[in-house]
Design an enzyme around this catalytic site. Sequence first.
Site, PDB file in Angstrom:
ATOM      1  N   HIS A  19       0.878  -1.222   0.037  1.00  0.00           N
ATOM      2  CA  HIS A  19       0.020   0.015  -0.056  1.00  0.00           C
ATOM      3  C   HIS A  19       0.940   1.285   0.164  1.00  0.00           C
ATOM      4  CE1 HIS A  19      -3.534  -2.545   1.777  1.00  0.00           C
ATOM      5  NE2 HIS A  19      -3.435  -2.784   0.346  1.00  0.00           N
ATOM      6  N   HIS A  42      -7.729  -8.195  -8.155  1.00  0.00           N
ATOM      7  CA  HIS A  42      -7.956  -8.960  -7.007  1.00  0.00           C
ATOM      8  C   HIS A  42      -8.111  -7.873  -5.783  1.00  0.00           C
ATOM      9  CE1 HIS A  42      -5.942 -11.789  -9.408  1.00  0.00           C
ATOM     10  NE2 HIS A  42      -6.354 -12.723  -8.578  1.00  0.00           N
ATOM     11  N   SER A  99      -6.414  -1.934  -0.642  1.00  0.00           N
ATOM     12  CA  SER A  99      -5.961  -1.197  -1.955  1.00  0.00           C
ATOM     13  C   SER A  99      -6.884  -0.488  -2.789  1.00  0.00           C
ATOM     14  CB  SER A  99      -5.122  -2.321  -3.107  1.00  0.00           C
ATOM     15  OG  SER A  99      -5.942  -3.326  -3.019  1.00  0.00           O
ATOM     16  N   GLU A 117     -13.352  -8.344  -8.127  1.00  0.00           N
ATOM     17  CA  GLU A 117     -13.385  -9.169  -6.995  1.00  0.00           C
ATOM     18  C   GLU A 117     -14.168 -10.260  -7.284  1.00  0.00           C
ATOM     19  OE1 GLU A 117     -11.642  -9.782  -4.162  1.00  0.00           O
ATOM     20  OE2 GLU A 117     -13.080 -11.412  -3.684  1.00  0.00           O
ATOM     21  N   ASP A 141     -13.315 -12.724 -12.636  1.00  0.00           N
ATOM     22  CA  ASP A 141     -11.894 -13.213 -12.714  1.00  0.00           C
ATOM     23  C   ASP A 141     -11.020 -12.085 -12.776  1.00  0.00           C
ATOM     24  OD1 ASP A 141     -10.117 -15.786 -12.587  1.00  0.00           O
ATOM     25  OD2 ASP A 141      -9.704 -14.483 -14.138  1.00  0.00           O
ATOM     26  N   GLY A 142     -10.247 -11.756 -12.064  1.00  0.00           N
ATOM     27  CA  GLY A 142      -9.463 -10.421 -12.303  1.00  0.00           C
ATOM     28  C   GLY A 142      -8.316 -10.689 -13.339  1.00  0.00           C
ATOM     29  N   ASP A 162      -2.951  -8.665  -7.247  1.00  0.00           N
ATOM     30  CA  ASP A 162      -2.610  -8.738  -5.686  1.00  0.00           C
ATOM     31  C   ASP A 162      -3.501 -10.160  -5.613  1.00  0.00           C
ATOM     32  OD1 ASP A 162      -1.839  -9.183  -3.133  1.00  0.00           O
ATOM     33  OD2 ASP A 162      -3.523  -7.410  -2.402  1.00  0.00           O
TER      34      ASP A 162
END
Length: 262
Positions: A19, A42, A99, A117, A141-142, A162
């Site tokens: 971060h 994500h 994030s 997400e 799906d990211g 991530d």
Amino acid sequence: MLSYQHAYHAGNMADVQKHALLAVMLDYLGKKDKPFSYIETHAGRGLYDLGSAEAAKTGEAAVGIDLAEAKGWFPKDHPYARVLTAVRRDHGPRAYPGSPLVAAHLLRPDDRATVCELHPQEYEALLAVMLPWPVACRKADGMDMALALTPPEPRRGLMLIDPSWEVKADYEMIPKRIAAIHRKWNVGTIALWYPILTDGRHRPMTAALAAMNFPKVLQHELRFPPARDGHGMVGSGMFIVNTPFGTEVEAARLDRLVGNRR
Ligand code: SAM
């Protein structure tokens, strides 16, 4: 299959690294008088309570953000500290931003953001947290969205990847996917977070990434003591393509603060 919940890990030392670097990169992108895109693969739930039973169970924040703040690592004008102050003002003294919320605070009105997400409950929580912000949330799906959304408009921008690293195949898939994203979006900053585990599982992946000869790469690995006895995570890494100016200075500063040697 999706069993990972970031609430147990929010505010740990890995989050501090991720971060802090994310905030510095977005702050830099926001200094130019041109809009940029932010994509996140994500996202998690966006907001965490460090006073929750989940956080207390692992104690990871105590040796993460709590330790960092007790030692004064982030001066008031640091972009990460500015976000923490704003989030606590809005949500209480033990609130901690995920994030997407870090990004939301650093975006300007003309910047564009999409975050993904997949976990149904995490997604519902994320939607509620992001409601006041101009950030598009996708339950998808990211890594598929990462390809579908690139190149974004505006083209300047940053993608954070991530994953929860629950799926072993991700270690092989992700370098190839980053190469495909970079082919479609060669000016974009792509920032991947990964855990450093005692078994060295990440090493073939970082070797594959290094062999791809991406431009302006920063690979930053922060080593820290395990959050509790027997915990396998002994550090965290960021592999960044098209690294924004100044990010390496912050990475070196974090190394000094944590006591890492380069
Ligand atoms: N980026 C967040 C932050 O820093 O605050 C933490 C994200 S957490 C490490 C990973 C998240 O990815 C989890 O919430 C998990 O449900 C979600 N996830 C797992 N597989 C996914 C997928 N294929 N696509 C999108 N999200 C996924």
